[in-house]
Write an enzyme that holds these catalytic residues in place. Structure first.
Site, mmCIF file in Angstrom:
data_model
loop_
_atom_site.group_PDB
_atom_site.id
_atom_site.type_symbol
_atom_site.label_atom_id
_atom_site.label_comp_id
_atom_site.label_asym_id
_atom_site.label_seq_id
_atom_site.Cartn_x
_atom_site.Cartn_y
_atom_site.Cartn_z
ATOM 1 N N TRP A 3 0.837 -1.206 0.000
ATOM 2 C CA TRP A 3 0.000 0.000 0.000
ATOM 3 C C TRP A 3 0.872 1.256 0.000
ATOM 4 O O TRP A 3 0.525 2.278 -0.598
ATOM 5 C CB TRP A 3 -0.899 -0.014 1.241
ATOM 6 C CG TRP A 3 -1.729 1.231 1.417
ATOM 7 C CD1 TRP A 3 -2.963 1.489 0.898
ATOM 8 C CD2 TRP A 3 -1.368 2.410 2.168
ATOM 9 N NE1 TRP A 3 -3.392 2.726 1.273
ATOM 10 C CE2 TRP A 3 -2.437 3.325 2.052
ATOM 11 C CE3 TRP A 3 -0.258 2.766 2.922
ATOM 12 C CZ2 TRP A 3 -2.421 4.565 2.670
ATOM 13 C CZ3 TRP A 3 -0.243 4.010 3.527
ATOM 14 C CH2 TRP A 3 -1.321 4.892 3.400
ATOM 15 N N HIS A 4 2.036 1.155 0.682
ATOM 16 C CA HIS A 4 2.870 2.342 0.816
ATOM 17 C C HIS A 4 3.506 2.777 -0.486
ATOM 18 O O HIS A 4 3.804 3.963 -0.666
ATOM 19 C CB HIS A 4 3.954 2.110 1.868
ATOM 20 C CG HIS A 4 3.432 2.190 3.263
ATOM 21 N ND1 HIS A 4 2.871 1.109 3.893
ATOM 22 C CD2 HIS A 4 3.353 3.225 4.130
ATOM 23 C CE1 HIS A 4 2.471 1.481 5.097
ATOM 24 N NE2 HIS A 4 2.746 2.760 5.265
ATOM 25 N N GLY A 5 3.753 1.867 -1.387
ATOM 26 C CA GLY A 5 4.364 2.312 -2.638
ATOM 27 C C GLY A 5 4.613 1.181 -3.600
ATOM 28 O O GLY A 5 4.660 0.012 -3.209
#
Lengths: 475, 298
Positions: A325-327
């Site tokens: 989700w973060h990247g």
């Protein structure tokens, strides 16, 4: 528009005055003002992104309304599917499209097959991961019949776009925030003052702690090959404080600004570096995201109800997805994976809820606290590194115990000055947090005098000349 | 209900900003009393009023022309007022500052980088904040006021709100001012005559045989402004081109007196980088300059 910008310092008082003095008598007008202000706030980055957020709002508003009316389960599932595909599809396209293509090509290359790549120049819309998750939670909750769909498009648009938390959270649940747009707001001075204190504290974390740490972190991570093991280790520790100051500082300002408008947002960080194990760390770090994954991924997967293997699988899925989700980079997946591995012993020994009740710290707990901080810091290396290979090499370089030649923290008078500022600012941060923990408080407590001291510290220790953008904006 | 809120935040902001303002004003006062940066060095450490020449420039002028060497060779009295990372606009400001102290010079040696003579300076230079303690002076205020960038506005508005400039440049202004409490005579990387030198990084002994042409047309309007200010004060302006590794400045202008030493150093051993000489190069370049300058003095 950054919270730590002159633009925002002008924008906020104007919206505040319009909100409490001009539109005060009408709830609808206040909501219209919030939507307009939020869209202006968002358009400050790139007005083209407004179409996305408007579309996302419209789709989920209509889907939720249909879900409310629909009684046939199959049709309800189709409606939910539409929302999931739209929101996750938008996220997948803007955030992960190039990553998927490149990973696909890389995978074939492992078998010696060369493929032509064709990536697109896609600009990541600021905050897309945050507001898509917020709208998704609304539709899912309506589907689960936990909340009723709202009839007011304006209320829903205000809920989705609420400017304090639009671009980097906290990710609010409709069940908590949406009703606040449906009821008349009454100005509460004490509540607003607590918000003002949080804004000051958040600015301190961002402008003083995070941005001063960034001075060293950027140098060390960008040229990690030329630094000694100790410098690399300290660089990782400073990144731990940079990302904490940066992200939790944003959350504090977001919560503080919301309070000025009479809104109560949920706590997003609860002194995570005072955690005694990884499970406690995840109860204190980015709480709005971890609880989102708990409620919308972990529990639907079966949570802890199945066999041990199912339980382990679920934990891994949640941490890996959380990392992703973060990247769009494998390094984030590795970061999530490391946390899953660190969480595993606690899960197997069933001690992951050990520190759920007690928050106060004792001297005997210091070794556990330090150990947790160190392992979290080591995992952060992958979070900060540009690739898995670089993160791995960075850790190898720390483990090699090489002495190196560069004395990054004291090579010039300017670096000595930055070192002193960083040490003092982290010391102040930890002191205030420690005092809050010992008093069993949810957030750092300031009073009028400590607030003045913090204002002065921000002025003389803050980074204003080359401010860094908030790290989580890229997510 | 709202009264309490406004009272509380008013109290915090007024007191917080008030204290910050006082501390900032104190910080600027301390810097004005010190020799830390060149503008205050000129005021406090240089009692002489009359000079044979002054050197105005950026890092090239600062590290190429050693006034101690020049003065010992041709028995003159000069001072180096160059500041690194500055543009011609800053050098104009420095000349105004010099004149505002009631000081006089026969010659002004303008020694920025060769590229500066044709540069367009849309913003203040990185080290212009060193004039912040003198923002109350009309010429300093006007200088910063003409620019529209945030940092220029912050400095010009520091005339009324000193915390703006001091907070923005806290590392460059506030902390050095604290340092000057202990060491008011400390100079920031220049000697008693305003000179600085770059070290010898390596002993690479390689002759430079080819010098590519580097055309300069003096299109930066500040050259003309500096000349006009010099003329108004009976100062003769000389534009000096310091040595450049493998390049020779070519110009067709007749509007300015020029000493072109861009190609006098023909060995890499004299250079610190592409446009700066090292200690050895400075010695030779300064002697060269002194010899040419002596003929002009006669």
């Amino acid at each position: 528009m950054l919270f730590n910008s002159i633009d925002f310092a002008v924008f906020l008082p104007i919206v505040f005055v319009l909100y409490w003095f001009v539109t005060k008598r009408s709830l609808s007008l206040q909501n219209v003002l919030i939507v307009c202000a939020s869209y202006l706030f968002y358009a400050w980055w790139d007005y083209r992104f407004l179409a996305l957020i408007a579309l996302s709002t419209l789709v989920d508003f209509i889907v939720a309304r249909q879900l409310q009316k629909e009684t046939v389960l199959k049709r309800r599932k189709v409606l939910l599917f539409v929302s999931l595909v739209f929101n996750l599809g938008m996220l997948a396209f803007f955030k992960y499209f190039n990553f998927f293509i490149e990973s696909w090509v890389d995978a074939w290359q492992l078998f010696g097959i060369e493929m032509q790549t064709a990536t697109l120049k896609i600009i990541l819309p600021v905050g897309i991961s945050f507001y898509t998750f917020q709208t998704l939670s609304y539709t899912i909750d309506v589907y689960r019949k936990k909340i009723d769909a709202t009839n007011s498009f304006m209320q829903f648009a205000a809920f989705v776009s609420f400017f304090p938390q639009l671009v980097a959270g906290p990710i609010e649940r409709a069940s908590h925030l949406l009703p606040q747009f449906q009821t008349k707001r009454v100005f509460n001075s004490e509540f607003a003052i607590s918000g003002f204190y949080l804004i000051i504290w958040g600015l301190f974390k961002k402008v003083v702690v995070a941005d001063n740490c960034a001075y060293f972190v950027n140098q060390i991570f960008d040229g990690y090959g030329s630094y000694s093991s100790m410098e690399l280790f300290l660089g990782a520790i400073l990144f731990a404080f940079q990302i904490y100051g940066d992200f939790s500082g944003y959350s504090d300002i977001a919560i503080g600004v919301s309070r000025l408008f009479g809104f109560d947002l949920k706590t997003n960080f609860s002194f995570p570096y005072f955690s005694r194990d990884i499970a406690e760390f995840w109860r204190r770090w980015h709480i709005s995201l971890s609880t989102w994954f708990r409620d919308y991924l972990y529990i639907p997967l079966g949570g802890s109800r199945g066999s041990t293997w199912q339980n382990i699988r679920n934990v891994f899925i949640v941490f890996l997805v959380s990392g992703f989700w973060h990247g769009a980079n494998w390094s984030f997946v590795v970061w999530g994976g490391i946390h899953a591995v660190l969480f595993l012993p606690l899960l197997l020994l069933q001690s992951n809820r050990k520190h759920i009740a007690s928050t106060k710290l004792s001297l005997q707990q210091v070794p556990m606290l330090v150990l947790t901080f160190v392992v979290v810091t080591m995992a952060w290396i992958f979070f900060r590194a540009d690739s898995v290979r670089i993160g791995y090499q960075y850790i190898l370089d720390i483990a090699s115990f090489n002495s190196g030649a560069t004395q990054v923290f004291y090579k010039t008078s300017k670096t000595i000055l930055f070192t002193a500022i960083v040490v003092v600012s982290i010391g102040i941060l930890l002191l205030f947090e420690f005092l809050a923990i010992q008093k069993d408080k949810k957030e750092v407590e300031l009073n009028r005098y400590t607030a003045i001291v913090i204002v002065i510290l921000i002025c003389f220790m803050g980074v204003f000349k080359n401010p860094s953008t908030f790290i989580y904006f890229q997510f | 209900m709202m009264q309490l809120f406004f009272k509380r935040i008013g109290f915090i902001l007024l007191l917080g900003i008030g204290i910050t303002m006082l501390v900032s004003a104190g910080s600027l006062w301390l810097l004005r009393q010190s020799s830390f940066y060149k503008p205050s060095f000129l005021v406090h450490d240089i009692p002489e009023k009359d000079f044979d020449y002054i050197v105005l420039g950026a890092s090239t002028g600062l590290t190429t022309l050693n006034t101690t060497v020049i003065d010992s060779v041709i028995q003159t009295k000069g001072i180096n007022l160059s500041m690194d990372d500055t543009a011609l606009s800053s050098q104009y400001l420095m000349l105004e500052h010099f004149l505002a102290q009631g000081k006089r010079a026969k010659f002004c040696i303008l020694a920025p980088s060769a590229a500066s003579f044709d540069a367009n300076d849309p913003d203040i230079s990185d080290n212009d904040y060193r004039f912040l303690p003198y923002v109350n002076e009309a010429y300093v205020f006007q200088y910063f006021k003409q620019y529209t960038s945030t940092r220029a506005k912050l400095i010009s508005n520091s005339k009324w709100l000193p915390m703006l400039g001091v907070s923005y440049f806290n590392v460059e202004v506030f902390y050095p001012s604290l340092f000057t409490i202990i060491q008011p005579k400390k100079r920031n990387r220049f000697d008693a005559k305003g000179n600085y030198t770059y070290p010898i990084k390596n002993n690479k002994d390689a002759a430079i045989s080819e010098f590519k042409a580097f055309p300069v047309s003096f299109s930066n309007h500040y050259v003309a402004k500096i000349k006009a200010l010099c003329m108004a004060n009976n100062i003769e302006l000389i534009c000096y081109f310091s040595p450049i590794k493998g390049k020779k400045v070519s110009t067709e202008t007749t509007s300015f007196s020029i000493i072109n030493h861009s190609d006098v150093l023909k060995n890499e051993a004299y250079f610190y980088d592409e446009i700066h000489v090292n200690t050895r190069g400075r010695e030779i370049a300064s002697t060269h300059f002194a010899n040419v300058f002596q003929t002009l003095l006669k």
